[in-house]
Design a protein around this motif. Structure first.
Motif, mmCIF file in Angstrom:
data_model
loop_
_atom_site.group_PDB
_atom_site.id
_atom_site.type_symbol
_atom_site.label_atom_id
_atom_site.label_comp_id
_atom_site.label_asym_id
_atom_site.label_seq_id
_atom_site.Cartn_x
_atom_site.Cartn_y
_atom_site.Cartn_z
ATOM 1 N N THR A 2 58.760 31.523 -7.161
ATOM 2 C CA THR A 2 58.436 31.877 -5.788
ATOM 3 C C THR A 2 57.778 30.688 -5.102
ATOM 4 O O THR A 2 57.014 29.955 -5.720
ATOM 5 C CB THR A 2 57.492 33.091 -5.770
ATOM 6 O OG1 THR A 2 58.121 34.169 -6.468
ATOM 7 C CG2 THR A 2 57.150 33.518 -4.359
ATOM 8 N N LYS A 3 58.077 30.532 -3.825
ATOM 9 C CA LYS A 3 57.442 29.480 -3.029
ATOM 10 C C LYS A 3 56.226 30.071 -2.318
ATOM 11 O O LYS A 3 56.273 31.191 -1.805
ATOM 12 C CB LYS A 3 58.424 28.890 -2.026
ATOM 13 C CG LYS A 3 59.525 28.082 -2.687
ATOM 14 C CD LYS A 3 60.467 27.500 -1.659
ATOM 15 C CE LYS A 3 61.559 26.694 -2.317
ATOM 16 N NZ LYS A 3 62.574 27.493 -2.974
ATOM 17 N N TYR A 4 55.150 29.288 -2.308
ATOM 18 C CA TYR A 4 53.900 29.702 -1.691
ATOM 19 C C TYR A 4 53.461 28.669 -0.666
ATOM 20 O O TYR A 4 53.605 27.468 -0.880
ATOM 21 C CB TYR A 4 52.793 29.837 -2.743
ATOM 22 C CG TYR A 4 53.041 30.966 -3.714
ATOM 23 C CD1 TYR A 4 52.558 32.246 -3.456
ATOM 24 C CD2 TYR A 4 53.763 30.756 -4.886
ATOM 25 C CE1 TYR A 4 52.787 33.285 -4.349
ATOM 26 C CE2 TYR A 4 53.999 31.792 -5.777
ATOM 27 C CZ TYR A 4 53.508 33.048 -5.502
ATOM 28 O OH TYR A 4 53.739 34.077 -6.383
ATOM 29 N N GLU A 79 56.185 25.688 -5.549
ATOM 30 C CA GLU A 79 57.052 26.682 -6.185
ATOM 31 C C GLU A 79 56.450 26.992 -7.549
ATOM 32 O O GLU A 79 56.342 26.098 -8.405
ATOM 33 C CB GLU A 79 58.469 26.146 -6.321
ATOM 34 C CG GLU A 79 59.456 27.207 -6.748
ATOM 35 C CD GLU A 79 60.892 26.751 -6.552
ATOM 36 O OE1 GLU A 79 61.712 27.603 -6.179
ATOM 37 O OE2 GLU A 79 61.181 25.564 -6.796
ATOM 38 N N ARG A 83 51.711 34.618 -8.879
ATOM 39 C CA ARG A 83 50.700 34.584 -7.815
ATOM 40 C C ARG A 83 49.384 34.016 -8.363
ATOM 41 O O ARG A 83 48.673 33.318 -7.658
ATOM 42 C CB ARG A 83 50.499 35.977 -7.223
ATOM 43 C CG ARG A 83 49.552 35.980 -6.034
ATOM 44 C CD ARG A 83 49.648 37.286 -5.274
ATOM 45 N NE ARG A 83 48.792 37.279 -4.113
ATOM 46 C CZ ARG A 83 49.110 36.780 -2.925
ATOM 47 N NH1 ARG A 83 50.290 36.242 -2.732
ATOM 48 N NH2 ARG A 83 48.261 36.852 -1.909
ATOM 49 N N GLU A 105 52.907 34.063 0.559
ATOM 50 C CA GLU A 105 54.108 34.018 -0.268
ATOM 51 C C GLU A 105 55.342 34.072 0.634
ATOM 52 O O GLU A 105 55.427 34.904 1.534
ATOM 53 C CB GLU A 105 54.093 35.227 -1.209
ATOM 54 C CG GLU A 105 55.196 35.239 -2.216
ATOM 55 C CD GLU A 105 55.052 36.357 -3.223
ATOM 56 O OE1 GLU A 105 56.073 37.014 -3.520
ATOM 57 O OE2 GLU A 105 53.920 36.579 -3.733
ATOM 58 N N GLY A 107 59.090 35.054 1.425
ATOM 59 C CA GLY A 107 60.036 36.065 0.978
ATOM 60 C C GLY A 107 61.245 35.394 0.342
ATOM 61 O O GLY A 107 61.652 34.297 0.744
ATOM 62 N N TYR A 108 61.805 36.040 -0.633
ATOM 63 C CA TYR A 108 62.961 35.478 -1.336
ATOM 64 C C TYR A 108 64.196 35.559 -0.464
ATOM 65 O O TYR A 108 64.499 36.589 0.118
ATOM 66 C CB TYR A 108 63.203 36.226 -2.650
ATOM 67 C CG TYR A 108 64.425 35.728 -3.362
ATOM 68 C CD1 TYR A 108 64.426 34.481 -3.980
ATOM 69 C CD2 TYR A 108 65.579 36.491 -3.421
ATOM 70 C CE1 TYR A 108 65.546 33.999 -4.622
ATOM 71 C CE2 TYR A 108 66.710 36.025 -4.085
ATOM 72 C CZ TYR A 108 66.695 34.784 -4.681
ATOM 73 O OH TYR A 108 67.812 34.302 -5.322
ATOM 74 N N ASP A 109 64.901 34.448 -0.364
ATOM 75 C CA ASP A 109 66.173 34.387 0.339
ATOM 76 C C ASP A 109 67.118 33.588 -0.542
ATOM 77 O O ASP A 109 66.931 32.380 -0.704
ATOM 78 C CB ASP A 109 66.004 33.714 1.692
ATOM 79 C CG ASP A 109 67.305 33.592 2.475
ATOM 80 O OD1 ASP A 109 68.383 33.922 1.933
ATOM 81 O OD2 ASP A 109 67.245 33.175 3.633
ATOM 82 N N PRO A 110 68.128 34.205 -1.116
ATOM 83 C CA PRO A 110 69.014 33.500 -2.037
ATOM 84 C C PRO A 110 69.793 32.365 -1.377
ATOM 85 O O PRO A 110 70.313 31.498 -2.048
ATOM 86 C CB PRO A 110 69.957 34.589 -2.559
ATOM 87 C CG PRO A 110 69.904 35.660 -1.526
ATOM 88 C CD PRO A 110 68.537 35.592 -0.931
ATOM 89 N N SER A 112 68.392 30.198 0.737
ATOM 90 C CA SER A 112 67.520 29.069 1.106
ATOM 91 C C SER A 112 67.176 28.210 -0.092
ATOM 92 O O SER A 112 67.410 28.539 -1.213
ATOM 93 C CB SER A 112 66.237 29.574 1.759
ATOM 94 O OG SER A 112 65.443 30.277 0.834
#
Length: 112
Positions: A2-4, A79, A83, A105, A107-110, A112
């Motif tokens: 996850t990207k933060y 990334e 958390r 955080e 949101g996940y986008d497949p 991007s």
């Protein structure tokens, strides 16, 4: 992974002229650690000397911004697997920059 987003507004960092070089060195050390750990995506500060513009849906640009939009300060995108890891990196950045950090955080986008 996850990207933060870890960030702070420019007025949050209150350091003296004497402290500033140490803060810069400490923050650059955390950046180097993040890069060495392979979690660094992007980071930097907003250049407040360059006026922002709002580009409308019709393509026109103006100096008007969204109400309440006051984007300043420093930003880091990492990334990370958890958390808890993000909170730890935000802690390291807060210590280096001598100010609290906001953690968000993406949101996940497949795509991007």
């Amino acid at each position: 992974m996850t990207k933060y987003l870890i960030s702070f507004p420019s007025d949050a960092m209150v350091v003296t002229d004497e402290e500033f070089p140490v803060v810069v060195a400490d923050s650059h050390a955390v950046v180097a650690e993040a890069k060495a750990a392979g979690v660094w995506v992007f980071g930097g500060g907003i250049d407040e000397g360059v006026a922002p513009v709002l580009v409308a849906a019709d393509g026109s640009a103006s100096a008007e911004l969204y109400p309440g939009s006051d984007l300043t300060g420093g930003f880091t995108v990492l990334e990370l697997p958890t958390r808890e890891d993000a909170v730890e990196w935000a802690r390291r950045i807060a210590v280096a920059c001598r100010c609290a950090q906001e953690l968000r955080e993406f949101g996940y986008d497949p795509e991007s």
